[in-house]
Design a protein around this motif. Structure first.
Motif: not given
Length: 165
Positions: A125-136
């Motif tokens: 599993n890869v931890k992907i950080n989420r933000y309150n906008t479009k994210t790459l």
């Protein structure tokens, strides 16, 4: 018109051979282009349903990636970081906070700015950080290790307009 069956078989075999060697890629297979000027990277991103959307062809657009039209989209792209010709992320470790990344998709240029660079254990599993906008999110293996991923998080800065000469 008369077609000999031997020629038809040879033509069919040639088409299969060309497809296996990436000669017959169509524009419908392409999701966009990833551009990271600071590390001289410019590569096609193939659509999620494309036969060429696999690590063995270079960049991999993860199936959970959402469309760039969505306000809170998250585009996740992975690639190798080794020494092979398809190791497009071999210089990802040279990126810095505030470096720019562009995705050109459907004749629009989307600008992203790096806000976070972090590592995560390779455990399936890869931890992907989420933000309150479009994210790459760009994901690769960390160099000189066997148990860590390197993840680059970039947030959307806006669309760039084409400059007229």
């Amino acid at each position: 018109m008369f077609i000999k069956s031997n020629n038809l078989v040879i033509g069919f075999i040639l088409l299969i051979w060309l497809a296996n060697f990436n000669v017959l890629k169509s524009n419908e297979d392409v999701y966009g282009t990833l551009i990271i000027s600071s590390i001289n990277l410019k590569e096609k991103i193939y659509a999620k349903n494309s036969l060429y959307n696999e690590l063995k062809y270079g960049l991999y657009l993860h199936p959970i990636s959402t469309d760039l039209k969505s306000e809170f989209s998250n585009i996740i792209i992975a690639s190798h970081s080794g020494n092979a010709d398809i190791s497009y992320f071999k210089n990802l470790d040279k990126l810095k906070i505030n470096d720019e990344i562009k995705i050109i998709s459907k004749k629009k240029t989307f600008l992203f700015r790096i806000i976070n660079i972090y590592e995560d254990k390779k455990d399936g599993n890869v931890k992907i950080n989420r933000y309150n906008t479009k994210t790459l999110s760009l994901v690769t293996c960390k160099k000189n290790t066997t148990d860590l991923h390197l993840i680059i998080s970039a947030v959307y800065q806006g669309k760039l307009e084409k400059k007229l000469n």
